[in-house]
Every structure is written in C-alpha cells, then in structure tokens.
Design a protein around this motif. Structure first.
Motif, PDB file in Angstrom:
ATOM      1  N   THR A 184       2.170   1.786  -3.548  1.00 62.06           N
ATOM      2  CA  THR A 184       1.123   2.325  -4.422  1.00 62.06           C
ATOM      3  C   THR A 184       0.849   3.788  -4.113  1.00 62.06           C
ATOM      4  OG1 THR A 184       0.105   0.146  -4.661  1.00 62.06           O
ATOM      5  CG2 THR A 184      -1.274   2.070  -5.148  1.00 62.06           C
ATOM      6  N   TYR A 185       0.820   4.129  -2.832  1.00 63.55           N
ATOM      7  CA  TYR A 185       0.581   5.514  -2.431  1.00 63.55           C
ATOM      8  C   TYR A 185       1.644   6.439  -3.012  1.00 63.55           C
ATOM      9  CZ  TYR A 185       0.264   9.651   0.528  1.00 63.55           C
ATOM     10  OH  TYR A 185       0.174  10.944   0.970  1.00 63.55           O
ATOM     11  N   GLY A 242       5.000  10.622  -6.761  1.00 62.23           N
ATOM     12  CA  GLY A 242       5.030   9.895  -8.021  1.00 62.23           C
ATOM     13  C   GLY A 242       6.098  10.414  -8.971  1.00 62.23           C
ATOM     14  N   GLU A 279       3.550   5.887  -5.649  1.00 62.57           N
ATOM     15  CA  GLU A 279       3.501   5.878  -7.113  1.00 62.57           C
ATOM     16  C   GLU A 279       2.324   6.681  -7.666  1.00 62.57           C
ATOM     17  OE1 GLU A 279       5.480   1.459  -7.904  1.00 62.57           O
ATOM     18  OE2 GLU A 279       3.310   1.684  -7.667  1.00 62.57           O
ATOM     19  N   LYS A 280       1.205   6.704  -6.950  1.00 56.16           N
ATOM     20  CA  LYS A 280      -0.034   7.272  -7.474  1.00 56.16           C
ATOM     21  C   LYS A 280      -0.307   8.702  -7.015  1.00 56.16           C
ATOM     22  CE  LYS A 280      -1.126   3.382  -9.514  1.00 56.16           C
ATOM     23  NZ  LYS A 280      -1.080   3.257 -10.990  1.00 56.16           N
ATOM     24  N   ASN A 281       0.467   9.233  -6.113  1.00 58.53           N
ATOM     25  CA  ASN A 281       0.192  10.554  -5.560  1.00 58.53           C
ATOM     26  C   ASN A 281       1.396  11.475  -5.705  1.00 58.53           C
ATOM     27  OD1 ASN A 281      -2.576  10.354  -4.012  1.00 58.53           O
ATOM     28  ND2 ASN A 281      -1.461   8.468  -3.579  1.00 58.53           N
ATOM     29  N   LYS A 288       8.775   8.491 -11.328  1.00 59.24           N
ATOM     30  CA  LYS A 288       8.798   8.740 -12.780  1.00 59.24           C
ATOM     31  C   LYS A 288      10.170   9.187 -13.259  1.00 59.24           C
ATOM     32  CE  LYS A 288       6.511  11.516 -16.359  1.00 59.24           C
ATOM     33  NZ  LYS A 288       5.474  12.560 -16.621  1.00 59.24           N
ATOM     34  N   ARG A 346       0.826  -1.211   0.000  1.00 63.81           N
ATOM     35  CA  ARG A 346       0.000   0.000   0.000  1.00 63.81           C
ATOM     36  C   ARG A 346       0.857   1.255   0.000  1.00 63.81           C
ATOM     37  NH1 ARG A 346      -4.002   0.799   4.562  1.00 63.81           N
ATOM     38  NH2 ARG A 346      -4.486   2.658   3.319  1.00 63.81           N
ATOM     39  N   TYR A 388      -3.341   6.024   4.670  1.00 64.76           N
ATOM     40  CA  TYR A 388      -2.760   5.988   3.325  1.00 64.76           C
ATOM     41  C   TYR A 388      -1.927   4.734   3.054  1.00 64.76           C
ATOM     42  CZ  TYR A 388      -3.900  10.954   3.641  1.00 64.76           C
ATOM     43  OH  TYR A 388      -4.552  12.149   3.815  1.00 64.76           O
TER      44      TYR A 388
END
Length: 306
Positions: free
Chosen positions: A138-139, A147, A141-143, A151, A135, A185
């Motif tokens: 993912t948090y 992120g 990577e996605k926010n 990247k 989790r 989160y």
C-alpha cells in the motif's frame, strides 16, 4: 556447510567463482547499514579508513538468490546500491532478464529505495516482480515516486502474507515472517530461504531479540545459515540515545548464544553493520574475538550452498 568466496576488486563488484559450480546458492551482495560505507559526511576514523585506502567500500545489506539450472536470480531488498548489485548477479547468471524478482523487508531507505532505478528515468522496467507485505504494498502504491512505478507497470507488486511460503523455480521456497521494528511506513519481515538441501534466515533489521515472540536461538537451530542484524557492536557506539534505535548489539547476540554449541554459533553470519561498527572493517581485533567464539561475519562475495 560449504561456503566459497569470489576474487574481487576493491569494491567487490567482480565475480570469479572458485571451486565447483553449485546449482542453488545465496550470494552476499552487501553488508552495510542503509547508508552504506563510507557514510555521507563522515570523516571520523571509521570512514576515514576508506579514504586513506585502508578499507574497501561496503555496499548496503543485500542477498542474492541464484538457481543456475533455471538461470534465475532474485534480490532480497532493493538497496541504493542496486546498480552494482544487479551487475554482480549478472556476473553469476547472464540472461536478458535483469532480475526474476525482488523481496522487500521494509520501508527504511536502505531496503527499498533502489526501486527507483526501475522507473521511467532509468531502466524503464516491464512488470518486474516485487514481493511485499500488505502495508509495504500500500505504501508503494499510494506514495510518489513509487506509485508511478506501479502506474507505468515498471513493477508488479505481489502481496506476501506472514508465514505464507512462495514457491520459486526448482523447489526454492521463500517464507516471510514478521519481526518487531520501527514500522513507520510498513511492517518489517525477515525471510526463510529454502533450497533443495539447505536453508537460511535473513533478518537484517529487528528490535531487541527479547521483543520478538519467537526464540532466535530456536530459529537459528532450524536452519544452516542465519544472516542476523548486527547494526551496532555495543551500547555507547553513537553519541546519542541508542534506545531510540533498538537493534540487537553484537555483544548481546553473542551473550545470548554463549551456552549454545559451536555448531549453532557457526550458523550465524552477522550483517547490516553501521559505519561506526568496528566489525564492518575488513580486519579488526574485535572481529577476531567474535570469530574466535565461533561466530561469523558476512562478507561481500561470499556464497552459500543451498
């Protein structure tokens, strides 16, 4: 057990290790709750003591893991004080590499927001290893802005799994384990750190001990050192409902261990103190009373042999 201290300046940012050099050890890089000490806009007696030059600055709770043979160094949590804390690690092990990796516990501000210093506007890191649970991964990577770190390849996230051991240099091992906490989160983990000779627990954030499926008493008995959440000393410390922030009070932990041997109690090093906790201070009668029972308090600059 061998614990040695460093000669430090007012902020404990310089390192001159006394005694014999060790190959593997944990160094305490911070002891305060997420917002540090002193805390923003606090001019009460707890933080006023700092401005009156009666207390030293306390950086946010963080451990460093060092292996001098391989010249490697790791952080446990990326705190808002990461600039100073990585400087301390550099004083321990001087290499061109700022850090070999960062192990994150969870997504509360004192435990991951230091990652921002690895990005484009600051260090501009190159694939710095960051270890995180699913989790948490993912948090990040996605926010934004986290992120962007992924990247631009400033960081490379390595996914952890509950109770799955990561093997580092020279037989060092790190094992994450889930603990109950306010997981808005991400999930929250503690870590077991194993060296060639000794081992440690690091649990800077957890809800009450009784909400955990494991026995903290039995877990402490399995290791040589246990750095445990001591955010608040006792109930009533804050002028709000403390049941909404259910950390174990220091008084609850000491009561839980009251019938255990002095050897077991001596393994415990309280850490992650809120600015209101009187035992965050360098000297305090309540701190003395807890130490007289056989417990210890983590201190910036202390080092623990592994």
């Amino acid at each position: 057990m061998f614990v040695f201290n460093c000669e430090n300046d007012k902020t404990n940012n310089s390192v001159k290790i006394k005694g014999n050099s060790l190959n593997q050890y944990i160094t305490v890089l911070g002891i305060a709750q997420d917002a540090g000490y002193p805390q923003l806009n606090c001019f009460k007696s707890c933080c006023k003591a700092y401005y009156d030059n009666e207390e030293t600055k306390k950086m946010v709770s963080c451990l460093g893991l060092i292996d001098t043979n391989s010249k490697s160094k790791w952080l446990f949590d990326a705190t808002p004080d990461i600039v100073e804390q990585t400087k301390v690690l550099r004083d321990h092990v001087q290499t061109d590499r700022i850090i070999n990796g960062i192990f994150l516990t969870h997504a509360h501000i004192g435990h991951y927001t230091g990652l921002i210093h690895l990005g484009r506007e600051a260090l501009g890191g190159k694939n710095i290893p960051v270890f995180a649970m699913p989790r948490m991964k993912t948090y990040l990577e996605k926010n934004g802005p986290w992120g962007q770190l992924v990247k631009l390849n400033n960081i490379k996230i390595n996914q952890l799994e509950n109770d799955s051991t990561i093997h580092l240099e020279n037989s060092l091992k790190v094992t994450p384990f889930l603990v109950p906490h306010r997981d808005e989160y991400s999930e929250t983990v503690g870590y077991k750190i194993d060296g060639n000779n000794k081992s440690a627990l690091f649990i800077p954030d957890i809800d009450k001990w009784e909400t955990w499926e494991r026995s903290i008493i039995e877990e402490v008995k399995k290791v040589d050192y246990a750095f445990l959440d001591a955010s608040f000393f006792r109930d009533g410390e804050l002028e709000r409902d403390m049941s909404k922030i259910p950390h174990p009070f220091t008084t609850q932990t000491t009561s839980l261990f009251q019938n255990e041997s002095r050897e077991t109690k001596a393994k415990i090093y309280f850490i992650h103190f809120n600015h209101t906790n009187p035992t965050i201070k360098d000297n305090h009668p309540l701190k003395d009373s807890i130490q007289n029972l056989g417990f210890n308090f983590a201190k910036q600059g202390d080092n623990f042999e592994l």
